[in-house]
Motif scaffolding. Structure first.
Motif, PDB file in Angstrom:
ATOM      1  N   ARG A 100       0.724  -1.424  -0.125  1.00  0.00           N
ATOM      2  CA  ARG A 100       0.180  -0.023  -0.096  1.00  0.00           C
ATOM      3  C   ARG A 100       1.025   1.385  -0.209  1.00  0.00           C
ATOM      4  NH1 ARG A 100      -3.598   1.625   4.735  1.00  0.00           N
ATOM      5  NH2 ARG A 100      -4.320   3.522   3.174  1.00  0.00           N
TER       6      ARG A 100
ATOM      7  N   THR B 233      -5.968 -11.374  -2.125  1.00  0.00           N
ATOM      8  CA  THR B 233      -5.899 -10.506  -3.653  1.00  0.00           C
ATOM      9  C   THR B 233      -7.791  -9.768  -2.996  1.00  0.00           C
ATOM     10  OG1 THR B 233      -7.685 -12.200  -3.262  1.00  0.00           O
ATOM     11  CG2 THR B 233      -5.706 -12.630  -4.592  1.00  0.00           C
ATOM     12  N   ALA B 234      -8.027  -9.776  -1.427  1.00  0.00           N
ATOM     13  CA  ALA B 234      -8.761  -9.021  -1.597  1.00  0.00           C
ATOM     14  C   ALA B 234      -8.494  -7.721  -0.241  1.00  0.00           C
ATOM     15  CB  ALA B 234     -10.169  -9.507  -0.023  1.00  0.00           C
ATOM     16  N   ARG B 235      -7.274  -7.567  -0.270  1.00  0.00           N
ATOM     17  CA  ARG B 235      -6.954  -5.952   0.394  1.00  0.00           C
ATOM     18  C   ARG B 235      -5.915  -5.326  -0.509  1.00  0.00           C
ATOM     19  NH1 ARG B 235      -8.650  -6.205   6.184  1.00  0.00           N
ATOM     20  NH2 ARG B 235     -10.319  -7.561   5.854  1.00  0.00           N
ATOM     21  N   VAL B 236      -5.405  -5.960  -0.892  1.00  0.00           N
ATOM     22  CA  VAL B 236      -4.061  -5.744  -2.193  1.00  0.00           C
ATOM     23  C   VAL B 236      -5.307  -4.597  -3.309  1.00  0.00           C
ATOM     24  CG1 VAL B 236      -2.419  -5.944  -4.089  1.00  0.00           C
ATOM     25  CG2 VAL B 236      -2.336  -6.939  -1.982  1.00  0.00           C
ATOM     26  N   ASP B 237      -4.868  -3.182  -3.385  1.00  0.00           N
ATOM     27  CA  ASP B 237      -5.088  -2.570  -4.629  1.00  0.00           C
ATOM     28  C   ASP B 237      -3.891  -1.901  -5.933  1.00  0.00           C
ATOM     29  OD1 ASP B 237      -7.163  -1.102  -5.533  1.00  0.00           O
ATOM     30  OD2 ASP B 237      -6.166   0.847  -4.608  1.00  0.00           O
ATOM     31  N   ALA B 238      -4.348  -2.997  -6.677  1.00  0.00           N
ATOM     32  CA  ALA B 238      -3.979  -3.308  -7.866  1.00  0.00           C
ATOM     33  C   ALA B 238      -4.015  -3.618  -8.948  1.00  0.00           C
ATOM     34  CB  ALA B 238      -2.526  -3.711  -7.490  1.00  0.00           C
TER      35      ALA B 238
ATOM     36  N   VAL C 281      -3.233  -9.109  -9.559  1.00  0.00           N
ATOM     37  CA  VAL C 281      -3.442  -9.819  -8.207  1.00  0.00           C
ATOM     38  C   VAL C 281      -3.082 -10.681  -8.126  1.00  0.00           C
ATOM     39  CG1 VAL C 281      -3.531 -10.016  -6.358  1.00  0.00           C
ATOM     40  CG2 VAL C 281      -4.423  -7.658  -6.528  1.00  0.00           C
TER      41      VAL C 281
END
Lengths: 417, 417
Positions: free
Chosen positions: B335, B357-362, B365
């Motif tokens: 982040r 996969t739910a928390r990484v914002d890209a 993923v």
């Protein structure tokens, strides 16, 4: 602490809140929205009192009654605002929707899924209900909202945001998901516009000058909304009675909104049949027609149109009118003067409808229907955050899916290239 | 005539060409693309000669050999460029696709259909093949292209555009759908960036400094592409052999591209099992590891990482490496330092994969797959115009649909509100 430091703290809190909010389930978000709606109703007296201060100040400043009306909150209006929040809770959650998916030849499972945008900045004018509407739409779509309303509504907006934040404090949704931009100076708007990296998108809602200044100065991506120089083109093959009815509705049903018609284009072949009836009907509704020479031949009350009239969004009981020699001339007029919002054709000819819809470049093209239908509610999207008149990301009424981005989730078992 | 007037003439011609191009059928556009491909092959000698001038100038200026290689066109490369144009012709036409459609309760028929964006401006660096690739993708998606390549490739680009325009002159596609921005001065780039109303979107393709300056100065909406500070996170539950293989592939298979890995994050619980093998494998491939203290404990060749290393897109045989105490610490690192391009997790744990996969914002993923898969060809989209690292409009590899907007076509039989 400077304004700028204040702003950056708020922005960082919004960014952190957005990360917490993104993975929350629909059930959690909907419960938070209901808590917000209940809290707003419970705080009616407090909100009305704060609003009265804004109204008093506006009256003292000599503000026009129409603006005072937009600014004013009554218990009935607060109940309606709360009810709108509950309607947003009832809409489907766009987050997590799979937009496309496939298995690649190498066995990788590819899914494109909707995710929140992150932090959404909203710059808007007088109406305090936008504070709650925008916050609710952002929250439902998993976004943190950074709100910058008009300074004339600052006391009302502060209390509304305060009530919402207190309601969220009792839920898993972080209170910092809903914040007012600190300060009421013009500088504070600038901080928001230059907050690239903290704010993911800016949505200005208001008149052309507000929107232009945001587009000009912002380094944050902007979605333009709202300016509507819409026209009704009455084709040679139009049903004349239908054309009069659509024109009247488009112009007079609610002249102050962006999807009201501002220009009438009439094919020369139908002018004799259409214009006398149309001008009489418009006159009866109190509409001033600004016509070119050919339109003026049909009525003494028609005032001469200047070049500026073709580009004017009147938002009043005025309409510009011109006779054109062909459908293509109407398309060319729209290309030159339209704002890319909504353009309508009235015609019984299938080839004419097909040519007009293919060649007119606008968010919405209406065939035998009023321009007034370009609206999130009318299109069946539920609430809308605005009507985009640009081509990137979202065009036309923006509902919840338009407040999301996507991400690709690619799952394998050790694939390499 | 000033540069600015020159530019505005080119922009207006592009806008007119876009309006002519928008309603053309797929068959017409594909035939034009084949004509372009054939013309490029037929003009091989002319193109190679022009390119030799650019190469001679670049050599005289002491340009590095890697850059000279990117700049150089050979008959084989020209044949490959022509073949790529034919591949674009073979892709489905996104224009006209119905994205959603329904009949509203009042009987209005609502369709949201894909339409071209209009005029697409592309700012890019040394490679002259981008001139043709970008023009072909724009043409296929019904857009006019305004191209601004590197001045170092100006002679090559001028001839390539000339050949394409001559080929289009024999087709219904207007030649002005493909233009170079007039001039090679920095001013000419500014005109393109300030051409709101003439240019619908700007796509800068190149390094971070080019992209930042475009975002900072442009009033035209921008799609950011290309900067990739990608990481591979090796989870506590990773298969160690798979993790080594994915890391090596992500870092070394082609280090100069945006989807190559630049950072390695290792869960503390797997560091003993993974890091010795990983560091040995990286050393064998000639990779310099810039590690934190905990990574340095596993290898003498590891150089100390500075705070800057976490934010660096090396594009070389270098990687930053850090040991983290939890998956959430890896997510927090990403982040803070990631560029929103591609982040990978290697894990055998379903809950870990789900949380990452739910928390990484890209844009992408990856679970148990190399970061190198974020690519239009690999994703099955055919050619790509770039990889968007922003959240508005398009995110990840941009194929033909990402070069379109939509419009609502609403058909009725006299409906009013």
């Amino acid at each position: 602490m400077t304004d700028r430091e204040d702003f950056e703290r708020a922005g960082r809190r919004a960014k952190d809140a957005a990360a917490e909010l993104a993975p929350l389930t629909r059930a959690v978000k909907d419960a938070a929205l209901h808590a917000v709606a209940d809290a707003l109703e419970a705080a009616t007296a407090e909100i009305v009192k704060a609003n009265a201060e804004d109204v008093t100040r506006a009256r003292a400043a000599g503000t026009a009654e129409a603006m005072i009306d937009r600014l004013s909150l009554t218990p009935e209006r607060i109940a309606a605002i709360a009810e709108a929040v509950r309607s947003v809770a009832a809409l489907p959650d766009p987050v997590g929707e799979t937009v496309r998916g496939s298995v690649l030849p190498n066995g990788l499972d590819l899914r494109q899924v909707r995710v929140p945008l992150g932090v959404v900045g909203i710059i808007y004018e007088g109406r305090p209900n936008v504070t709650v509407d925008a916050a609710a739409l952002c929250l439902k779509s998993g976004n943190a909202a950074l709100l910058r309303g008009s300074s004339s509504a600052h006391t009302s907006n502060s209390v509304l945001v305060d009530v919402m934040r207190r309601a969220l404090a009792g839920t898993p949704v972080p209170a910092d998901a809903v914040q007012l931009v600190p300060g009421t100076s013009r500088e504070s708007v600038k901080h928001l516009m230059r907050a690239r990296g903290l704010v993911d998108v800016l949505i200005p809602r208001g008149g052309a000058s507000l929107i232009n200044s945001v587009v000009e100065e912002s380094t944050v991506p902007v979605i333009e909304t709202g300016v509507g120089n819409c026209s009704v083109y009455v084709d040679a093959a139009a049903d004349v009675a239908m054309a009069v009815e659509i024109l009247l509705n488009a112009k007079t049903q609610r002249p102050s909104v962006c999807n009201a018609a501002e220009t009438l284009l009439v094919h020369a072949d139908v002018a004799d049949a259409f214009l006398p009836a149309a001008l009489a009907a418009l006159a009866e509704k109190g509409v001033t027609v600004h016509g070119d020479e050919r339109v003026r031949a049909y009525g003494d009350a028609v005032v001469p149109a200047t070049e500026d009239d073709w580009d004017t969004e009147y938002l009043s009981l005025d309409i510009a009118a011109r006779v054109v020699d062909s459908l293509d001339d109407a398309v060319a007029h729209i290309r030159r003067h339209g704002s890319g919002h909504t353009e309508a054709i009235v015609t019984a000819s299938q080839p004419a409808a097909r040519r007009f819809t293919a060649r007119v470049d606008a968010a919405a093209v209406m065939v035998n229907a009023s321009t007034r239908f370009t609206d999130g509610e009318e299109f069946g999207f539920g609430a809308e955050i605005g009507i985009s008149t640009q081509k990137l990301h979202a065009r036309g009424p923006m509902g919840l899916p338009e407040l999301t981005s996507t991400k690709y989730v690619v799952t394998g078992d050790g694939q390499v290239r």
